[in-house]
Design a protein around this motif. Structure first.
Motif, mmCIF file in Angstrom:
data_model
loop_
_atom_site.group_PDB
_atom_site.id
_atom_site.type_symbol
_atom_site.label_atom_id
_atom_site.label_comp_id
_atom_site.label_asym_id
_atom_site.label_seq_id
_atom_site.Cartn_x
_atom_site.Cartn_y
_atom_site.Cartn_z
ATOM 1 N N VAL A 201 -7.688 -9.928 -18.388
ATOM 2 C CA VAL A 201 -6.646 -10.588 -19.187
ATOM 3 C C VAL A 201 -5.316 -9.917 -18.857
ATOM 4 O O VAL A 201 -5.166 -8.705 -19.054
ATOM 5 N N GLN A 202 -4.388 -10.705 -18.327
ATOM 6 C CA GLN A 202 -3.078 -10.179 -17.949
ATOM 7 C C GLN A 202 -2.064 -10.530 -19.028
ATOM 8 O O GLN A 202 -1.908 -11.702 -19.386
ATOM 9 N N VAL A 203 -1.389 -9.512 -19.515
ATOM 10 C CA VAL A 203 -0.436 -9.668 -20.617
ATOM 11 C C VAL A 203 0.967 -9.450 -20.088
ATOM 12 O O VAL A 203 1.232 -8.456 -19.402
ATOM 13 N N ALA A 204 1.869 -10.380 -20.375
ATOM 14 C CA ALA A 204 3.282 -10.250 -19.986
ATOM 15 C C ALA A 204 4.098 -9.939 -21.228
ATOM 16 O O ALA A 204 3.940 -10.585 -22.264
ATOM 17 N N HIS B 209 0.352 0.759 9.435
ATOM 18 C CA HIS B 209 0.552 0.839 7.990
ATOM 19 C C HIS B 209 1.380 -0.332 7.472
ATOM 20 O O HIS B 209 2.274 -0.850 8.151
ATOM 21 N N THR B 210 1.028 -0.756 6.284
ATOM 22 C CA THR B 210 1.829 -1.703 5.504
ATOM 23 C C THR B 210 1.926 -1.131 4.090
ATOM 24 O O THR B 210 1.137 -0.259 3.708
ATOM 25 N N ALA B 211 2.885 -1.626 3.327
ATOM 26 C CA ALA B 211 3.097 -1.043 1.995
ATOM 27 C C ALA B 211 3.574 -2.101 1.019
ATOM 28 O O ALA B 211 4.311 -3.020 1.379
ATOM 29 N N TYR B 212 3.102 -1.957 -0.219
ATOM 30 C CA TYR B 212 3.625 -2.715 -1.350
ATOM 31 C C TYR B 212 4.388 -1.732 -2.223
ATOM 32 O O TYR B 212 3.821 -0.734 -2.679
ATOM 33 N N ILE B 213 5.670 -2.009 -2.443
ATOM 34 C CA ILE B 213 6.537 -1.098 -3.186
ATOM 35 C C ILE B 213 7.025 -1.814 -4.440
ATOM 36 O O ILE B 213 7.594 -2.908 -4.357
ATOM 37 N N GLY B 214 6.799 -1.204 -5.594
ATOM 38 C CA GLY B 214 7.231 -1.830 -6.844
ATOM 39 C C GLY B 214 6.361 -3.025 -7.195
ATOM 40 O O GLY B 214 5.254 -3.219 -6.682
ATOM 41 N N ARG B 215 6.873 -3.859 -8.080
ATOM 42 C CA ARG B 215 6.106 -5.008 -8.568
ATOM 43 C C ARG B 215 5.924 -6.051 -7.471
ATOM 44 O O ARG B 215 6.840 -6.357 -6.730
ATOM 45 N N GLN B 216 4.700 -6.598 -7.436
ATOM 46 C CA GLN B 216 4.376 -7.619 -6.446
ATOM 47 C C GLN B 216 4.278 -8.986 -7.116
ATOM 48 O O GLN B 216 4.144 -9.086 -8.333
ATOM 49 N N GLN B 217 4.332 -10.028 -6.300
ATOM 50 C CA GLN B 217 4.410 -11.391 -6.823
ATOM 51 C C GLN B 217 3.109 -12.175 -6.670
ATOM 52 O O GLN B 217 3.086 -13.378 -6.846
ATOM 53 N N PHE B 218 2.017 -11.477 -6.337
ATOM 54 C CA PHE B 218 0.744 -12.158 -6.176
ATOM 55 C C PHE B 218 0.325 -12.826 -7.485
ATOM 56 O O PHE B 218 0.396 -12.221 -8.557
ATOM 57 N N LEU B 219 -0.158 -14.054 -7.388
ATOM 58 C CA LEU B 219 -0.644 -14.757 -8.574
ATOM 59 C C LEU B 219 -2.023 -14.256 -8.981
ATOM 60 O O LEU B 219 -2.352 -14.206 -10.165
ATOM 61 N N ARG C 113 -5.393 -9.083 -9.914
ATOM 62 C CA ARG C 113 -6.146 -8.699 -11.100
ATOM 63 C C ARG C 113 -5.973 -7.220 -11.428
ATOM 64 O O ARG C 113 -6.246 -6.803 -12.542
ATOM 65 N N ASP C 114 -5.560 -6.445 -10.450
ATOM 66 C CA ASP C 114 -5.393 -5.029 -10.705
ATOM 67 C C ASP C 114 -4.073 -4.777 -11.421
ATOM 68 O O ASP C 114 -3.253 -5.661 -11.570
ATOM 69 N N LYS C 115 -3.913 -3.523 -11.833
ATOM 70 C CA LYS C 115 -2.704 -3.217 -12.602
ATOM 71 C C LYS C 115 -1.467 -3.367 -11.732
ATOM 72 O O LYS C 115 -1.469 -3.084 -10.539
ATOM 73 N N GLU C 116 -0.404 -3.827 -12.375
ATOM 74 C CA GLU C 116 0.850 -4.048 -11.667
ATOM 75 C C GLU C 116 1.469 -2.717 -11.253
ATOM 76 O O GLU C 116 1.375 -1.722 -11.974
#
Length: 1023
Positions: free
Chosen positions: A45-48, A596-606, A609-612
């Motif tokens: 359950v994702q809460v905004a 290497h690749t990196a995700y930095i900060g908040r991501q926009q994936f719909l 399911r993991d924590k932001e």
């Protein structure tokens, strides 16, 4: 029955040929996947909660929802984590729970909880976990002109728009693709920067501008009117669609009319990014491609490769690269397992040729095995099973056992021919004699797998495929051995007896040498009966000792050339600083040649399911050419971060694959859950640090660390608001504008929606507080608005709290995670003592240690159930309560040998090695079954006990040695392969091979001695 089949060879051949062709045809239509398609009993359950702190979000939204969800049926565990602006609740259900119904029930509970949430709270989003939602790979789009430093903002904006409107849509049109998830793209926004001096001269406030934007951006709807014979649909609309529409908005104040463009600067700019995606140091737009559940992976790869080649050809300015590629893992694993299957078959045939000394008999055996294997695929198709690493490993495991039936039948027919029987009668008698013991052997082996299916959790469902593969393989090979093989043997040996190879080799001399070794061994055992009985008894405590001494884990450690690093810098840094640190880190490891690749900060994936990730967090993916390079890479990363950013919290884990999703191999060994005794107050940061350091000192192990968030708490003075007649909303609006977070409307263009923000020039916090004015709003309406400095209305204080607030069934707790724990009991004892000393906390424990212990308890119970089932089957076959105990007497020795070899070779007692031990117990006793059955038959014919033992040993010597060697050689290729499937099955193979080698010697030499010790008194009485 056998005589009937021998008289109708064409009918038998046609029947088996038809089944063979059907099996061959179904092979090409069987689905291929990495692991079985299993419903994962998890819901997220994702809460905004935009503009809500972690503490506020926990108290006002997450906690009420969690309390509602705790009433769900079949709920095994619930964990929540609240952060600034977002929260997540993870629900774990008992395996076997219908996730479709659970999904509906979760939504109903959330609907019920909405009555207790703030009115402006968004409805939480419910996501059902599914193995099919994991992307098969990520496609990274970067600009070739980007050199990793300063980049062209406009060019990247165009790339983002192009990726979303062209690339994403084109890939989603492929029938093999379910959807494409995106992150890293940058949008546009329309920014209004008011001219404060001009507004003050005109007497216009910011509220006036916002009201004008709202009044000019409404769509009241439509109405239908009739005009004579005609009817018209009339629409009322004053929507803002272009930048020019916003510029031309009119405002009236004090009898004068102004346009918005005269009072402010209006422009379309890149939207402020909350996160970014990097590929090889360049900013990227990342597309995660998700496969349709029922589509073939190879077809999807070909279609995507063709699409990417097309785009790469017509858009040379864009660079396409792939990361987190699961298709390579699948191809490599499946192809290696198929190769192992082929190698196992070749090794088995070589063993058969060497022992039989004849090409004809191995040819008959090999042909029967091929037919059995292909017909087994027909049952895969009929029962909707896929070819995956579990089912293929099951076929490899079954391969060595499938030949046993053929070897036993062939050897028995050869023995009857050696006694002077005709070919047809030898085929009849030789096959009929072993039908019952072979069925018993097959059923005892299958009986081992039956309890495995009832294991709790995902493991039981996973190994259903392995149990199915072995069961089908053994049953098909049994019926092939008694139905097809005698017919083939008769047809092959109708013309001539022994082949040229047998004549040249001198096969009888080889048999004589084997018998000579056996006779020496059996004589030695009978000369030292007391010593052997004592050794047999001592294996029981040895087995128990090894069981408690060998290290345990849930699954085998699989060598991977991929690594995920998640870092929380534990400082209040912005996105650009986060990116700079990640780039510096990647530059440090470039010398190791890692991609290497990196995700930095908040991501926009719909489907995230993991924590932001927050602005102070990053997730970096590394890939090396060799799995051996992962460990030094991890050490270099840890060392560099510890030297440069000692307060950062770093965690390493395997990449997200279907395997990792199902088995969670990256889980902490022990998690200490600290519950504050004083529920009225939130735990202080200093108190948490103190207990964390105390536990580290008491146990000698450092936990992974707790992340804290430094905050600026702005408190509005309500008394001064009343004194100066300033509404609270006005203060809040001024603060949002000053901090560039005031979105007031939406520009609804025909292609996209752009947010409209009213902002001030970028300033520091102190500059905002010192130089910002708030205008009074007299309630009587007579007085003119007067400016009041913002600093007079608010007070600022510094605070510190947990960055993430974690809660479970028992409420809020602080998790301390420990990895690579050698002695979990000592760790928990030390932690309990330290917590009790402080008298401020309570502690509970969770983690992989407990799940591993539960799994081992289940496996011990399964072993006992398997032995019990085998006893029942053997008792029914021998019509005796005592003889099954003779057969089962060798199991403690085999288990002790397997545990000892696993310990020596550095493997753990895990799910796979334990299954190998359990399975071997069912296989190895087959040799004893055959031998005891032969002894019983000879004694019924009046042969004396000792002579019956020796004669049975000679008759069953070659088939026992051959069946053992074929089982061992069927597993040998797994020892020298390093794909995921082989790594997964390697502990199973080691356990089986070691137990088979020892067990064969026990069956040949020790079991006859036990049989003699039990029946010698009856022989004396009879005499």
């Amino acid at each position: 029955m056998i005589k009937f089949l021998l008289q109708r060879p064409i009918a038998v051949l046609m029947a088996f040929t038809a089944c063979f062709i059907l099996g061959l045809a179904t092979y090409f239509s069987l689905p291929v996947s990495l692991l079985p398609d299993i419903a994962i009993p998890e819901i997220t359950v994702q809460v905004a909660g935009e503009n809500r702190s972690a503490r506020e979000l926990e108290n006002t939204i997450v906690k009420p929802i969690r309390l509602q969800l705790m009433q769900l049926s079949g709920l095994r565990d619930i964990k929540s984590e609240a952060r600034d602006g977002s929260g997540i609740i993870r629900l774990s259900f008992d395996f076997g729970t219908n996730t479709e119904l659970a999904f509906i029930e979760v939504n109903e509970k959330i609907d019920a909880a909405m009555n207790y949430l703030p009115r402006d709270a968004e409805r939480p989003r419910v996501v059902k976990a599914s193995a099919t939602d994991i992307p098969v790979f990520c496609l990274n789009l970067t600009l070739r002109s980007d050199k990793g430093g300063e980049q062209d903002e406009e060019a990247f904006l165009n790339l983002s728009e192009f990726a979303e409107t062209v690339i994403k849509r084109r890939i989603e049109q492929l029938p093999e693709v379910a959807m494409v998830d995106m992150t890293g793209q940058v949008g546009r926004e329309l920014q209004i920067v008011p001219d404060r001096a001009m507004m003050e001269m005109a007497g216009i406030t910011q509220e006036d501008i916002e009201m004008a934007l709202t009044a000019n951006n409404i769509e009241p709807g439509s109405m239908t009117v009739r005009d004579g014979y005609y009817e018209y649909n009339i629409k009322f609309s004053t929507l803002l669609r272009t930048e020019e529409d916003v510029r031309n908005i009119y405002l009236r104040k004090g009898g004068r009319i102004f346009q918005l463009k005269d009072l402010s600067k209006i422009s379309i700019i890149p939207e402020k990014s909350a996160g970014a995606s990097l590929s090889a140091g360049k900013r990227a737009v990342t597309l995660a491609v998700i496969k349709q559940a029922d589509e073939n992976m190879d077809n999807m790869k070909e279609a995507l490769q063709e699409t990417m080649d097309y785009f790469a050809g017509i858009y040379p300015d864009i660079e396409f690269s792939i990361s987190r590629n699961q298709t390579e893992l699948l191809d490599y694993t499946i192809s290696n397992l198929k190769q192992n299957l082929s190698l196992g078959f070749v090794f088995i045939c070589i063993v058969a040729v060497l022992f039989l000394g004849d090409v004809k008999s191995p040819a008959v055996i090999g042909l029967s095995m091929v037919v059995s294997l292909v017909i087994s695929l027909l049952f895969f198709y009929l029962f909707n099973m896929s070819l995956n690493i579990i089912s293929l490993s099951g076929l490899i495991l079954a391969l060595g056992m499938m030949i046993d039936s053929s070897i036993v039948v062939t050897e028995n027919i050869a023995q009857y021919r050696a006694r002077g029987e005709t070919l047809e009668r030898a085929c009849d008698l030789g096959t009929t004699e072993v039908i019952t013991p072979m069925l018993s052997s097959t059923l005892t082996t299958i009986a081992v797998f039956v309890p495995l299916v009832f294991m709790s959790g995902i493991a039981g469902a996973i190994f259903y495929d392995q149990a199915f593969a072995v069961t089908v393989g053994l049953m098909v090979s049994y019926f092939t051995g008694i139905g097809l093989l005698p017919v083939l043997y008769k047809l092959v040996y109708m013309h001539g007896n022994r082949g040229w190879l047998a004549k040249q080799w001198g096969h009888d001399s080889g048999n004589n040498r084997l018998r000579a070794w056996y006779d020496k061994g059996i004589d030695f055992v009978f000369r030292h009966k007391r010593s052997n009985v004592l050794a047999l008894v001592l294996t029981i405590p040895l087995c128990v000792f090894c069981f408690y001494q060998i290290p345990t884990s849930r699954m085998p450690e699989i060598d991977q050339n991929e690594l995920i690093m998640r870092v929380e810098w534990n400082e209040n840094i912005h996105l650009d600083e986060n990116r700079a640190r990640v780039e510096a880190l990647c530059n440090q490891v470039d010398s190791l040649g890692a991609q290497h690749t990196a995700y930095i900060g908040r991501q926009q994936f719909l489907l995230n399911r993991d924590k932001e990730l927050s602005a102070t967090e990053a997730e970096v993916y590394f890939r090396t050419s060799d799995p051996k390079e992962i460990d030094p890479l991890q050490k270099r990363i840890s060392k560099w971060i510890k030297q440069n950013y000692p307060t950062a919290v770093v965690a390493f884990s395997p990449p997200e694959t279907v395997f990792e999703k199902l088995f969670v191999t990256g889980e902490a060994d022990v998690v200490a859950e600290l519950y504050a005794r004083n529920k009225a107050l939130a735990p202080k940061a200093d108190s948490i640090r103190l207990i964390e350091q105390g536990i580290a000192d008491a146990t000698g192990l450092n936990p992974s660390g707790v992340a804290f968030d430094n905050q600026l708490n702005i408190a509005v003075d309500q008394e001064k608001l009343l004194l100066y007649q300033v509404p609270y909303n006005e203060v809040y609006r001024v603060l949002k504008t000053a901090f560039r977070a005031n979105q007031v409307a939406m520009l609804r263009s025909f292609q996209q929606y752009l947010p409209i923000t009213v902002t001030d020039k970028e300033r520091t916090v102190n500059e905002v507080l010192e130089n910002t004015l708030v205008y009074t709003q007299p309630k009587d309406g007579n007085g003119a608005p007067n400016p009041v400095p913002l600093r007079e209305l608010v007070t600022v204080s510094h605070g510190e709290d947990l960055k993430a607030i974690t809660s479970g069934k028992n409420g809020e707790f602080v998790p301390l995670s420990f990895y690579k724990v050698d002695d979990a009991e000592a760790l928990m004892t030390g932690a309990r003592d330290e917590v009790a000393r402080t008298n401020k906390w309570d502690v509970a424990f969770s983690g992989a240690f407990f799940s591993n212990a539960k799994m081992l308890r289940e496996l011990v119970l399964i072993l006992m159930l398997s032995i019990l089932l085998m006893y029942f089957i053997l008792a029914a076959q021998f019509e005796s309560f005592l003889q099954p105990l003779i057969v089962l007497a060798e199991i403690p020795i085999d288990v002790a040998a397997a545990l000892l070899i696993l310990w020596i070779t550095g493997h753990t007692l895990n799910l796979m090695s334990a299954i190998g031990i359990v399975v071997t117990c069912g296989i190895i006793i087959n040799d004893s079954i055959l031998k005891i059955d032969a002894m019983n038959e000879l004694r019924k014919e009046g042969v004396p006990l000792l002579e019956a033992i020796h004669e049975a040993g000679h008759r069953r010597l070659r088939p026992i040695v051959m069946t053992s060697l074929t089982t061992v050689f069927g597993m040998v290729p797994l020892l020298f392969s390093f794909d995921m499937g082989s790594e997964l099955q390697k502990p199973l193979a080691i356990a089986m091979i070691s137990a088979m080698v020892v067990g064969t010697a026990i069956s040949l030499l020790v079991i006859p001695m036990v049989y003699w010790l039990i029946y010698r008194k009856k022989e004396i009485v009879k005499a």
